[in-house]
Design a protein around this motif. Structure first.
Motif, mmCIF file in Angstrom:
data_model
loop_
_atom_site.group_PDB
_atom_site.id
_atom_site.type_symbol
_atom_site.label_atom_id
_atom_site.label_comp_id
_atom_site.label_asym_id
_atom_site.label_seq_id
_atom_site.Cartn_x
_atom_site.Cartn_y
_atom_site.Cartn_z
ATOM 1 N N VAL A 149 70.883 -106.217 -10.130
ATOM 2 C CA VAL A 149 69.740 -105.303 -10.530
ATOM 3 C C VAL A 149 68.708 -106.116 -10.837
ATOM 4 C CG1 VAL A 149 71.097 -103.300 -11.038
ATOM 5 C CG2 VAL A 149 70.434 -104.863 -12.772
ATOM 6 N N HIS A 150 67.419 -105.897 -10.646
ATOM 7 C CA HIS A 150 66.161 -106.271 -11.324
ATOM 8 C C HIS A 150 65.233 -105.061 -11.709
ATOM 9 C CE1 HIS A 150 62.696 -109.365 -11.264
ATOM 10 N NE2 HIS A 150 62.783 -108.851 -12.469
ATOM 11 N N GLY A 151 64.837 -104.760 -13.094
ATOM 12 C CA GLY A 151 64.071 -103.694 -13.389
ATOM 13 C C GLY A 151 62.911 -104.338 -14.129
ATOM 14 N N VAL A 152 61.668 -103.440 -13.784
ATOM 15 C CA VAL A 152 60.461 -103.615 -14.488
ATOM 16 C C VAL A 152 60.144 -102.170 -15.184
ATOM 17 C CG1 VAL A 152 58.062 -104.144 -14.150
ATOM 18 C CG2 VAL A 152 60.005 -105.324 -12.735
ATOM 19 N N ALA A 153 59.595 -102.382 -16.503
ATOM 20 C CA ALA A 153 59.413 -101.034 -17.328
ATOM 21 C C ALA A 153 57.926 -101.088 -17.756
ATOM 22 C CB ALA A 153 60.205 -101.009 -18.567
ATOM 23 N N LYS A 154 57.312 -100.004 -17.723
ATOM 24 C CA LYS A 154 55.877 -99.704 -18.246
ATOM 25 C C LYS A 154 56.142 -99.211 -19.686
ATOM 26 C CE LYS A 154 51.426 -97.735 -17.621
ATOM 27 N NZ LYS A 154 51.351 -96.888 -19.045
ATOM 28 N N ARG A 190 55.120 -93.714 -31.480
ATOM 29 C CA ARG A 190 56.522 -94.419 -31.123
ATOM 30 C C ARG A 190 56.236 -95.064 -29.911
ATOM 31 N NH1 ARG A 190 61.128 -93.907 -34.410
ATOM 32 N NH2 ARG A 190 60.816 -92.181 -35.761
ATOM 33 N N THR A 191 57.087 -96.231 -29.672
ATOM 34 C CA THR A 191 56.716 -96.682 -28.164
ATOM 35 C C THR A 191 58.003 -96.512 -27.290
ATOM 36 O OG1 THR A 191 55.800 -98.806 -29.139
ATOM 37 C CG2 THR A 191 56.852 -99.236 -27.017
ATOM 38 N N ILE A 192 57.514 -96.166 -26.209
ATOM 39 C CA ILE A 192 58.842 -95.616 -25.314
ATOM 40 C C ILE A 192 58.629 -96.121 -23.929
ATOM 41 C CG2 ILE A 192 58.830 -93.377 -26.199
ATOM 42 C CD1 ILE A 192 57.418 -92.339 -23.804
ATOM 43 N N ASP A 193 59.822 -96.226 -23.120
ATOM 44 C CA ASP A 193 59.561 -96.760 -22.036
ATOM 45 C C ASP A 193 59.191 -95.512 -20.846
ATOM 46 O OD1 ASP A 193 61.887 -95.520 -22.486
ATOM 47 O OD2 ASP A 193 63.226 -96.641 -20.890
ATOM 48 N N ARG A 194 57.620 -95.750 -20.656
ATOM 49 C CA ARG A 194 57.198 -94.486 -19.713
ATOM 50 C C ARG A 194 57.730 -94.364 -18.238
ATOM 51 N NH1 ARG A 194 54.482 -90.088 -18.687
ATOM 52 N NH2 ARG A 194 52.712 -89.934 -19.509
ATOM 53 N N SER A 195 58.034 -95.790 -17.753
ATOM 54 C CA SER A 195 58.365 -95.571 -16.352
ATOM 55 C C SER A 195 59.092 -96.750 -16.016
ATOM 56 C CB SER A 195 57.289 -95.238 -15.449
ATOM 57 O OG SER A 195 56.223 -96.645 -15.646
ATOM 58 N N TRP A 196 60.115 -96.744 -15.051
ATOM 59 C CA TRP A 196 60.774 -97.829 -14.449
ATOM 60 C C TRP A 196 60.824 -97.862 -13.001
ATOM 61 C CZ3 TRP A 196 63.905 -101.706 -16.982
ATOM 62 C CH2 TRP A 196 64.076 -101.439 -18.382
ATOM 63 N N ALA A 197 60.919 -99.255 -12.571
ATOM 64 C CA ALA A 197 60.913 -99.660 -11.094
ATOM 65 C C ALA A 197 61.994 -100.335 -11.087
ATOM 66 C CB ALA A 197 59.739 -100.025 -10.408
ATOM 67 N N SER A 209 67.596 -107.353 -17.342
ATOM 68 C CA SER A 209 66.851 -108.112 -16.302
ATOM 69 C C SER A 209 65.295 -107.852 -16.708
ATOM 70 C CB SER A 209 67.276 -107.358 -14.781
ATOM 71 O OG SER A 209 66.792 -106.038 -14.741
ATOM 72 N N ALA A 210 64.823 -106.804 -17.203
ATOM 73 C CA ALA A 210 63.642 -106.449 -17.260
ATOM 74 C C ALA A 210 63.066 -107.377 -18.659
ATOM 75 C CB ALA A 210 63.310 -105.126 -17.814
ATOM 76 N N ALA A 211 63.796 -107.517 -19.685
ATOM 77 C CA ALA A 211 63.550 -108.574 -20.616
ATOM 78 C C ALA A 211 63.506 -109.904 -20.245
ATOM 79 C CB ALA A 211 64.685 -108.418 -21.666
ATOM 80 N N LYS A 212 64.202 -110.388 -19.085
ATOM 81 C CA LYS A 212 64.139 -111.579 -18.780
ATOM 82 C C LYS A 212 63.405 -111.824 -17.561
ATOM 83 C CE LYS A 212 68.665 -112.862 -20.604
ATOM 84 N NZ LYS A 212 70.263 -113.283 -20.276
ATOM 85 N N ASN A 213 62.953 -110.679 -16.907
ATOM 86 C CA ASN A 213 62.219 -110.688 -15.491
ATOM 87 C C ASN A 213 63.133 -111.677 -14.523
ATOM 88 O OD1 ASN A 213 60.077 -110.203 -13.872
ATOM 89 N ND2 ASN A 213 59.031 -111.949 -14.352
ATOM 90 N N VAL A 214 64.314 -111.265 -14.401
ATOM 91 C CA VAL A 214 65.118 -111.930 -13.338
ATOM 92 C C VAL A 214 66.187 -111.103 -12.824
ATOM 93 C CG1 VAL A 214 65.054 -114.255 -14.675
ATOM 94 C CG2 VAL A 214 66.899 -112.632 -15.031
#
Length: 378
Positions: free
Chosen positions: A205-210, A217-224, A367-372
């Protein structure tokens, strides 16, 4: 006269309340009590004089008191998911021995959340709610299994889903960013559906979050999220959270699976298979509900509850979701009471399914934290 199945509900927030409403309208079932320190009290406390009070039921602030004082044959567990790893939830199952238990998803947000119940599960009748498998998905799966539709080798897939975000005061667990809750939620629905329809195992998997700052509070608004399957095929899942108590984006939920022999398109309440010659086969919601007065009543009551109390909009997507949950609960009841002629190989999920979702969800966050791209270890 048929013996009534006496059901207790632990955790009577949104999900637990929905199960209670459905079960209270099914034949052969009596919802005797609900346990929750603050949510859904009006459904079980006659003194609240609420129109949604379940006749004859009783409210408890603590589940241990409910189990000690009430004669309960089967249990619905729908607690705050972040408390899933606590010993008290495991002790509830331990007290229940061999009696049937239906656990609302997600069963947690980290793989270790399931550890307290794994040994208990092997000795109990334990099912996990997978309402997304019912309705059009079950019809589609049967058609694939018997060859009425032929998808061929999986080439790719694409999915979208959304979740509304209640205020922190109402559901604080939905705001815990250490718990990868949005990936787990979407995996509970989308990933489980993909696997149920026979897609190969997810390999990496490889995820990217906005992220957004919302209501302090900070939230993860969207994921791809890009996913690679065991057969080499790649696909994507996209999800968005929106800060409203209205489920107005539900109709946009979709799933597309592309195979070498055709394409499957799934939307709320409908699935369409198109073969390579352009010929279509359509699947709509089950006639089982519309032709059964008890199931139809349960669905109508749940739709009314979702609109009046949960902020859903009166759309075909809401009706489809209600119908799927009714079929899920009805199937659990039939398995539990052992109805003659009922299929015992239930499409309900098990703890292993949920553990896989937790592992994938945590790999997505990593994967999102490491961008891999991160491999998933099952």
């Amino acid at each position: 006269m048929q013996k009534q199945l006496r059901v207790g509900v632990v955790g009577t927030g949104s999900a637990g309340a929905q199960h209670a409403i459905v079960l209270a309208n099914l034949p052969g079932v009596t919802v005797v009590a609900g346990a929750d320190p603050k949510n859904g009290i009006e459904l079980f406390d006659e003194g609240k004089q609420d129109s949604w009070y379940i006749e004859g039921s009783k409210w408890y602030a603590d589940e241990s008191d409910m189990l000690e004082e009430e004669q309960i044959d089967a249990l619905v567990l729908a607690p705050d998911p972040l408390s899933i790893g606590s010993t008290i939830k495991a002790s509830v199952l331990a007290q229940f021995d061999e009696r049937p238990t239906l656990w609302e998803r997600p069963v947690g947000f980290k793989p270790e959340h399931t550890a307290p119940v794994q040994s208990i599960e092997r000795g109990t009748t334990f099912s996990v709610v997978t309402f997304n498998r019912f309705g059009v998905i079950e019809q589609l799966r049967q058609a694939l299994q018997i060859g009425d539709v032929v998808l061929g080798d999986i080439v790719s897939f694409d999915a979208f889903m959304s979740l509304s975000i209640p205020p922190f005061e109402r559901k604080p667990w939905r705001w815990d960013q250490l718990s990868c809750q949005l990936p787990i939620h979407l995996l509970d629905h989308i990933y489980d559906t993909l696997m149920y329809l026979g897609l190969p195992q997810i390999e990496s998997v490889h995820g990217v979050a906005k992220y957004e700052y919302l209501w302090g509070r900070t939230i993860d608004r969207s994921w791809a999220i890009n996913l690679r399957l065991g057969n080499g095929a790649v696909g994507s899942i996209n999800a968005v959270q929106y800060p409203q108590n209205k489920e107005h984006l539900m109709p946009l939920k979709r799933l597309v699976i592309i195979g070498s022999e055709g394409v499957i398109k799934v939307s709320p309440g409908e699935a369409v298979f198109t073969n390579n010659a352009g010929e279509e086969t359509k699947f709509t919601q089950s006639e089982m509900v519309s032709n059964n007065e008890f199931l139809k009543k349960a669905k109508d009551e749940l739709v009314r509850f979702l609109i009046e109390r949960e902020g859903y909009v009166d759309t075909s997507a809401t009706h489809a979701a209600a119908e799927s949950l009714v079929l899920c609960d009805w199937h659990w009841v039939q398995n539990t009471i052992g109805t003659q002629g009922h299929e015992k190989l239930s499409p309900l999920g098990c703890l292993g399914d949920s553990c896989n979702c937790l592992k994938i969800g945590n790999a997505i966050v990593e994967s999102a934290a490491k961008n891999v791209e991160v491999k998933v270890a099952f």
